[in-house]
Design an enzyme around this catalytic site. Structure first.
Site, PDB file in Angstrom:
ATOM      1  N   ASP A  91       5.166  -5.351   9.644  1.00  8.54           N
ATOM      2  CA  ASP A  91       6.296  -4.975  10.511  1.00  8.54           C
ATOM      3  C   ASP A  91       6.299  -5.806  11.789  1.00  8.54           C
ATOM      4  OD1 ASP A  91       7.318  -3.135   8.777  1.00  8.54           O
ATOM      5  OD2 ASP A  91       6.431  -1.393   9.759  1.00  8.54           O
ATOM      6  N   ASP A 128       1.039  -2.110  12.333  1.00 10.43           N
ATOM      7  CA  ASP A 128       1.426  -2.584  10.999  1.00 10.43           C
ATOM      8  C   ASP A 128       1.700  -4.079  11.060  1.00 10.43           C
ATOM      9  OD1 ASP A 128       3.203  -3.344   8.769  1.00 10.43           O
ATOM     10  OD2 ASP A 128       3.056  -1.228   8.260  1.00 10.43           O
ATOM     11  N   ARG A 184       0.854  -1.188   0.000  1.00 13.08           N
ATOM     12  CA  ARG A 184       0.000   0.000   0.000  1.00 13.08           C
ATOM     13  C   ARG A 184       0.886   1.232   0.000  1.00 13.08           C
ATOM     14  NH1 ARG A 184      -4.356   1.411   4.642  1.00 13.08           N
ATOM     15  NH2 ARG A 184      -2.462   1.885   5.790  1.00 13.08           N
ATOM     16  N   THR A 235      -0.752   7.613  -1.045  1.00 14.24           N
ATOM     17  CA  THR A 235      -2.070   7.530  -1.712  1.00 14.24           C
ATOM     18  C   THR A 235      -2.962   6.454  -1.086  1.00 14.24           C
ATOM     19  OG1 THR A 235      -1.323   5.833  -3.259  1.00 14.24           O
ATOM     20  CG2 THR A 235      -0.978   8.145  -3.905  1.00 14.24           C
TER      21      THR A 235
HETATM   22  C1  PRP Z   1      -0.994  -4.058   4.735  1.00 20.80           C
HETATM   23  C2  PRP Z   1      -1.889  -5.250   4.986  1.00 20.80           C
HETATM   24  C3  PRP Z   1      -2.774  -5.246   3.774  1.00 20.80           C
HETATM   25  C4  PRP Z   1      -2.946  -3.782   3.505  1.00 20.80           C
HETATM   26  C5  PRP Z   1      -4.273  -3.350   4.050  1.00 20.80           C
HETATM   27  O1  PRP Z   1       0.004  -4.398   3.875  1.00 20.80           O
HETATM   28  O2  PRP Z   1      -1.187  -6.446   5.181  1.00 20.80           O
HETATM   29  O3  PRP Z   1      -2.221  -5.912   2.664  1.00 20.80           O
HETATM   30  O4  PRP Z   1      -1.889  -3.099   4.195  1.00 20.80           O
HETATM   31  O5  PRP Z   1      -4.553  -2.046   3.721  1.00 20.80           O
HETATM   32  P1  PRP Z   1      -5.697  -1.656   2.693  1.00 20.80           P
HETATM   33  O6  PRP Z   1      -6.908  -2.455   3.035  1.00 20.80           O
HETATM   34  O7  PRP Z   1      -5.889  -0.188   2.945  1.00 20.80           O
HETATM   35  O8  PRP Z   1      -5.207  -1.916   1.301  1.00 20.80           O
HETATM   36  P2  PRP Z   1       1.178  -3.375   3.475  1.00 20.80           P
HETATM   37  O9  PRP Z   1       0.781  -2.572   2.286  1.00 20.80           O
HETATM   38  O10 PRP Z   1       1.591  -2.605   4.684  1.00 20.80           O
HETATM   39  O11 PRP Z   1       2.333  -4.321   2.976  1.00 20.80           O
HETATM   40  P3  PRP Z   1       3.173  -5.430   3.761  1.00 20.80           P
HETATM   41  O12 PRP Z   1       2.251  -6.594   4.036  1.00 20.80           O
HETATM   42  O13 PRP Z   1       4.224  -5.772   2.778  1.00 20.80           O
HETATM   43  O14 PRP Z   1       3.717  -4.832   5.012  1.00 20.80           O
HETATM   44  N1  URA Z   2      -2.036  -2.226   7.206  1.00 19.50           N
HETATM   45  C1  URA Z   2      -1.661  -2.644   8.431  1.00 19.50           C
HETATM   46  O1  URA Z   2      -0.715  -3.451   8.562  1.00 19.50           O
HETATM   47  N2  URA Z   2      -2.330  -2.196   9.480  1.00 19.50           N
HETATM   48  C2  URA Z   2      -3.366  -1.335   9.382  1.00 19.50           C
HETATM   49  O2  URA Z   2      -3.951  -0.951  10.402  1.00 19.50           O
HETATM   50  C3  URA Z   2      -3.739  -0.909   8.090  1.00 19.50           C
HETATM   51  C4  URA Z   2      -3.060  -1.373   7.024  1.00 19.50           C
END
Ligand code: PRP
Ligand code: URA
Length: 209
Positions: free
Chosen positions: A203, A200, A104, A108
Site C-alpha cells: 500500500d 503495509d 496474504r 488466515t
Molecule cells: C505482504 C508482504 C509479503 C507478505 C509478508 O504482502 O509484501 O509478501 O505480506 O507477510 P508474511 O510473511 O506473513 O507472509 P501482501 O500479502 O500484503 O501483498 P501485496 O504485496 O500484494 O500488498
Molecule cells: N505485510 C506488510 O506489508 N507489512 C507487515 O508488517 C506484514 C505483512
C-alpha cells in the site's frame, strides 16, 4: 544451515528510518526503497566469484577481473517485491527477473498464489527472492518452495524488515536459504503486522489502501 545477515551499513539504516516514518509519502517511500535495494544488492553480492580476463586499455594490455560463475535471477514476490527490483537491476543489469504472485489472506494470514512466471534456466541461476516484509514467513517460504519445485538449487532471500517469527519459519522450512535483511524488528501484532515495521509495504509503495 541457514544464516541470517543484517546489513547495518549507515546509509541503509538512515534510509530505512525514513521508510518506516508514517509521514513519508508514496513518492519518497518508493525512492528510498529503490535506493536501499541498490545498497543491499551491493552487500549481497560481496562474495560473487571473480575470474581474470585480458583486455586492452588505451595504454597497454591488462589482466583484469570480471564476475564469473552462476548467473543471477531476481524473484520479487508480488506486489511489494516489485519496489526493490529496479534498485537491484541498477547494479546487476543482466539479471533475469521471475515473478511470484502471492497475497496474504487477511483472515488466515496464509499466502494465496495467483501468478508464477520464471526464467527458463532457473536451475542454473543463483536466485534472490525479494520482498520488503518477512512477517509470519508464510509468503517467503511458499515462494521458495515454488522455486524449489521448479528445480531451483541456489536461493537467497532479501527483505527490508523481518520479524523474528518469519526468520524462524524460513530457517526451519528452508535451512539451505540464507536471509539478508536491513533490520529484525521486535514482533508481530495480532494482525500479523511487523512491530514497529513500516505498515503495509504494498500500500505504501503503490499508494493504495
Ligand atoms: C505482504 C508482504 C509479503 C507478505 C509478508 O504482502 O509484501 O509478501 O505480506 O507477510 P508474511 O510473511 O506473513 O507472509 P501482501 O500479502 O500484503 O501483498 P501485496 O504485496 O500484494 O500488498
Ligand atoms: N505485510 C506488510 O506489508 N507489512 C507487515 O508488517 C506484514 C505483512
Amino acid at each position: 544451515m541457514s544464516k541470517l545477515y543484517v546489513f547495518d551499513h549507515p546509509l541503509i539504516q538512515h534510509k530505512l528510518t525514513y521508510i518506516r516514518d508514517k509521514n513519508t509519502g508514496t513518492k519518497e517511500f518508493r525512492e528510498l526503497v529503490d535506493e536501499v535495494a541498490t545498497l543491499m544488492a551491493y552487500e549481497i553480492t560481496r562474495d560473487l566469484p571473480l575470474e581474470e580476463v585480458t583486455i586492452e586499455t588505451p595504454v597497454s594490455k591488462a589482466v583484469a577481473k570480471v564476475v564469473s560463475g552462476k548467473k543471477i535471477g531476481l524473484v520479487p514476490i508480488l506486489r511489494a517485491g516489485l519496489g526493490m527490483v529496479d534498485g537491484i537491476l541498477k547494479i546487476i543489469p543482466a539479471a533475469k527477473v521471475g515473478h511470484v504472485g502471492l497475497y496474504r489472506d487477511p483472515e488466515t494470514l496464509k499466502p494465496v498464489e495467483y501468478y508464477l512466471k520464471l526464467p527458463s534456466d532457473i536451475t542454473e541461476r543463483e536466485l534472490i527472492v525479494i520482498d520488503p516484509m518477512l512477517a509470519t514467513g508464510g509468503s517467503a517460504s511458499a515462494a521458495i518452495q515454488l522455486l524449489k519445485e521448479k528445480g531451483a538449487q541456489n536461493i537467497k532471500l532479501m527483505c527490508l524488515i523481518a520479524a523474528p517469527e518469519g526468520v524462524k519459519r524460513v530457517q526451519e522450512e528452508h535451512d539451505d536459504v540464507d536471509i539478508y535483511v536491513a533490520a529484525v524488528d521486535e514482533k508481530l501484532n495480532d494482525h500479523g503486522y511487523i512491530v514497529p515495521g513500516l505498515g503495509d509495504a504494498g500500500d505504501r509503495l503503490f499508494g493504495t489502501k
